[in-house]
Design a protein around this motif. Structure first.
Motif, PDB file in Angstrom:
ATOM      1  N   VAL A 162      -5.420   8.655  28.382  1.00 57.02           N
ATOM      2  CA  VAL A 162      -5.144   7.461  27.819  1.00 57.02           C
ATOM      3  C   VAL A 162      -5.860   6.410  28.451  1.00 57.02           C
ATOM      4  O   VAL A 162      -6.053   5.353  28.210  1.00 57.02           O
ATOM      5  CB  VAL A 162      -3.539   7.125  27.741  1.00 57.02           C
ATOM      6  CG1 VAL A 162      -3.362   5.852  27.072  1.00 57.02           C
ATOM      7  CG2 VAL A 162      -2.973   8.301  26.715  1.00 57.02           C
TER       8      VAL A 162
ATOM      9  N   ALA B 220     -12.957   5.463  23.351  1.00 54.30           N
ATOM     10  CA  ALA B 220     -13.133   3.866  22.804  1.00 54.30           C
ATOM     11  C   ALA B 220     -14.539   3.656  22.293  1.00 54.30           C
ATOM     12  O   ALA B 220     -14.776   2.471  21.766  1.00 54.30           O
ATOM     13  CB  ALA B 220     -12.656   3.053  24.066  1.00 54.30           C
TER      14      ALA B 220
ATOM     15  N   LYS C 109      -5.769   9.970  18.489  1.00 50.13           N
ATOM     16  CA  LYS C 109      -5.045   8.715  17.923  1.00 50.13           C
ATOM     17  C   LYS C 109      -4.340   8.209  18.917  1.00 50.13           C
ATOM     18  O   LYS C 109      -4.267   6.930  19.147  1.00 50.13           O
ATOM     19  CB  LYS C 109      -4.199   9.134  16.547  1.00 50.13           C
ATOM     20  CG  LYS C 109      -5.273   9.548  15.265  1.00 50.13           C
ATOM     21  CD  LYS C 109      -5.977   8.208  14.887  1.00 50.13           C
ATOM     22  CE  LYS C 109      -6.810   8.451  13.594  1.00 50.13           C
ATOM     23  NZ  LYS C 109      -7.389   7.314  13.319  1.00 50.13           N
ATOM     24  N   TYR C 110      -3.617   9.124  19.615  1.00 48.90           N
ATOM     25  CA  TYR C 110      -2.597   8.472  20.726  1.00 48.90           C
ATOM     26  C   TYR C 110      -3.256   7.821  21.655  1.00 48.90           C
ATOM     27  O   TYR C 110      -3.285   6.701  22.214  1.00 48.90           O
ATOM     28  CB  TYR C 110      -1.989   9.502  21.241  1.00 48.90           C
ATOM     29  CG  TYR C 110      -0.952   9.304  22.393  1.00 48.90           C
ATOM     30  CD1 TYR C 110      -0.068   8.168  22.140  1.00 48.90           C
ATOM     31  CD2 TYR C 110      -0.971   9.766  23.589  1.00 48.90           C
ATOM     32  CE1 TYR C 110       0.789   7.989  23.684  1.00 48.90           C
ATOM     33  CE2 TYR C 110      -0.217   9.549  24.625  1.00 48.90           C
ATOM     34  CZ  TYR C 110       0.746   8.590  24.621  1.00 48.90           C
ATOM     35  OH  TYR C 110       1.671   8.604  25.554  1.00 48.90           O
ATOM     36  N   CYS C 111      -4.576   8.566  22.195  1.00 53.11           N
ATOM     37  CA  CYS C 111      -5.322   7.955  23.493  1.00 53.11           C
ATOM     38  C   CYS C 111      -5.978   6.683  22.672  1.00 53.11           C
ATOM     39  O   CYS C 111      -6.289   5.791  23.735  1.00 53.11           O
ATOM     40  CB  CYS C 111      -6.375   9.160  23.729  1.00 53.11           C
ATOM     41  SG  CYS C 111      -5.899  10.383  24.281  1.00 53.11           S
ATOM     42  N   GLU C 112      -6.430   6.301  21.396  1.00 53.45           N
ATOM     43  CA  GLU C 112      -6.845   5.166  21.010  1.00 53.45           C
ATOM     44  C   GLU C 112      -6.134   4.110  20.998  1.00 53.45           C
ATOM     45  O   GLU C 112      -6.366   2.973  20.490  1.00 53.45           O
ATOM     46  CB  GLU C 112      -7.497   5.704  19.661  1.00 53.45           C
ATOM     47  CG  GLU C 112      -8.527   4.701  19.064  1.00 53.45           C
ATOM     48  CD  GLU C 112      -9.145   4.874  17.571  1.00 53.45           C
ATOM     49  OE1 GLU C 112      -8.059   5.482  16.814  1.00 53.45           O
ATOM     50  OE2 GLU C 112     -10.123   4.384  17.135  1.00 53.45           O
ATOM     51  N   GLY C 113      -4.854   4.574  20.955  1.00 50.64           N
ATOM     52  CA  GLY C 113      -3.896   3.419  21.105  1.00 50.64           C
ATOM     53  C   GLY C 113      -3.258   3.237  19.449  1.00 50.64           C
ATOM     54  O   GLY C 113      -2.311   2.279  19.284  1.00 50.64           O
ATOM     55  N   ARG C 114      -3.491   4.043  18.663  1.00 53.03           N
ATOM     56  CA  ARG C 114      -3.217   3.797  17.162  1.00 53.03           C
ATOM     57  C   ARG C 114      -2.019   4.661  17.053  1.00 53.03           C
ATOM     58  O   ARG C 114      -1.918   5.854  16.366  1.00 53.03           O
ATOM     59  CB  ARG C 114      -4.062   4.462  16.244  1.00 53.03           C
ATOM     60  CG  ARG C 114      -5.648   3.444  16.484  1.00 53.03           C
ATOM     61  CD  ARG C 114      -6.665   3.923  15.515  1.00 53.03           C
ATOM     62  NE  ARG C 114      -6.534   3.529  14.171  1.00 53.03           N
ATOM     63  CZ  ARG C 114      -7.378   3.590  13.151  1.00 53.03           C
ATOM     64  NH1 ARG C 114      -8.620   3.831  13.533  1.00 53.03           N
ATOM     65  NH2 ARG C 114      -6.993   3.493  12.023  1.00 53.03           N
ATOM     66  N   LEU C 115      -0.976   4.357  17.748  1.00 53.75           N
ATOM     67  CA  LEU C 115       0.476   5.020  17.907  1.00 53.75           C
ATOM     68  C   LEU C 115       1.218   5.198  16.501  1.00 53.75           C
ATOM     69  O   LEU C 115       1.714   6.710  16.514  1.00 53.75           O
ATOM     70  CB  LEU C 115       1.577   4.204  18.731  1.00 53.75           C
ATOM     71  CG  LEU C 115       0.837   3.806  20.037  1.00 53.75           C
ATOM     72  CD1 LEU C 115       1.828   3.128  20.894  1.00 53.75           C
ATOM     73  CD2 LEU C 115       0.045   5.040  20.844  1.00 53.75           C
TER      74      LEU C 115
END
Length: 319
Positions: free
Chosen positions: A228, A234, A272-278
């Motif tokens: 993260v 990104a 998706k989690y690492c991209e911030g799209r929780l």
């Protein structure tokens, strides 16, 4: 430090540790065969492989799991002696010998010869070449990996496990580099998806490529242990890979596909989690349930060599 666990699935309490993923995944018949093998009943494995037929993806998964079993080598040799002309026995012995070689308990040469012997008995079967690819990844050269992969693909172009292994092989090239957006693992994954049918789980392979490349960079100290905190996810290429894979998942919804399908979604959930799209990540974590692991590459059933190296590298950093 070890990577943090994923967020809790929606509607469920957070667990301290992610659930262990069994080698059989959700293949109940394979799980029964593995249990029987532990009790010395190798005839259950024989019946299982006979029933599997030419479902090459499932056959490869089953044989690699059987070969990795604690007593797999013993009963594979027993079966081979009892039925020397059996292609199933030869393939079982090949996968078991490869796993023994990966553990340092058999020579690479003997393991490779076992794969060739099994391939001669069943020329149309990609599984002996899948075992050879697993061996080449750990002990061979890039050319050996490419040759084994080509042999698998010539027999079954969409072979699931083989594409995963090849992505891992390519991701490990040039380990000292930064994250080159033109790295060959990304091009390989994009090419494989273009060749695959629309409903193939290989739609997630570009996300797998990003996760495998991140594993290599983190192990080399070129990315933080916490994905993260990195900028790896990104990039425009990573975002596009995740969007395409997530759109595919919305249509597929886990379906009744190969058992590895849900495990593939583990990669997508973490991305998706690492991209911030929780919200999207939480939906995936909820969907795949017990297949959630602390890292995208954290399920040892798919790749014991990768799991060992990751655990070793983390231990070295902590100490």
């Amino acid at each position: 430090m070890t990577p943090p666990p994923p967020p809790p699935p929606l509607g469920r309490a957070r667990r301290k540790d992610p659930a262990a993923v069994r080698a059989a995944l959700d293949d109940a018949e394979l799980a029964a065969a593995l249990d029987a093998l532990d009790r010395g009943r190798w005839t259950v494995a024989r019946s299982l492989l006979a029933a599997t037929g030419t479902d090459w993806d499932r056959r490869g998964h089953r044989l690699m799991a059987l070969g990795a079993a604690r007593s797999g080598g013993v009963w594979a040799r027993e079966w081979r002696l009892a039925e020397p002309d059996s292609p199933d026995a030869a393939a079982f012995l090949a996968t078991a010998t490869v796993h023994r070689a990966l553990r340092g308990r058999a020579s690479t040469e003997i393991a490779h010869e076992s794969c060739l012997a099994a391939a001669r008995l069943a020329p149309a079967d990609p599984t002996p070449w899948l075992a050879a690819l697993s061996l080449a990844r750990a002990t061979g050269t890039p050319d050996a990996c490419e040759y084994a992969f080509d042999q698998v693909r010539a027999r079954h172009p969409g072979h699931h496990h083989a594409h995963h292994l090849m992505a891992a092989c390519l991701a490990e090239h040039q380990q000292g580099d930064t994250d080159d957006p033109l790295h060959q693992v990304y091009d390989f994954a994009a090419w494989a998806v273009e060749q695959a049918p629309d409903d193939s789980p290989l739609a997630v392979l570009p996300v797998v490529a990003h996760a495998e490349r991140y594993r290599v960079l983190a192990a080399a100290g070129l990315e933080p242990a916490d994905p993260v905190a990195s900028g790896h996810w990104a990039t425009r290429r990573a975002r596009q890979a995740m969007k395409t894979a997530f759109d595919w998942w919305l249509e597929w919804e886990g379906g009744a596909g190969h058992p590895r399908g849900k495990v593939d979604l583990n990669f997508l959930a973490h991305a998706k989690y690492c991209e911030g799209r929780l919200a999207e990540a939480a939906a995936l974590f909820h969907r795949i349930g017990p297949y959630v692991t602390a890292e995208p590459w954290g399920y040892p059933a798919r790749d014991p060599v990768c799991a060992f190296r990751a655990a070793r590298d983390i231990a070295l950093r902590v100490t």
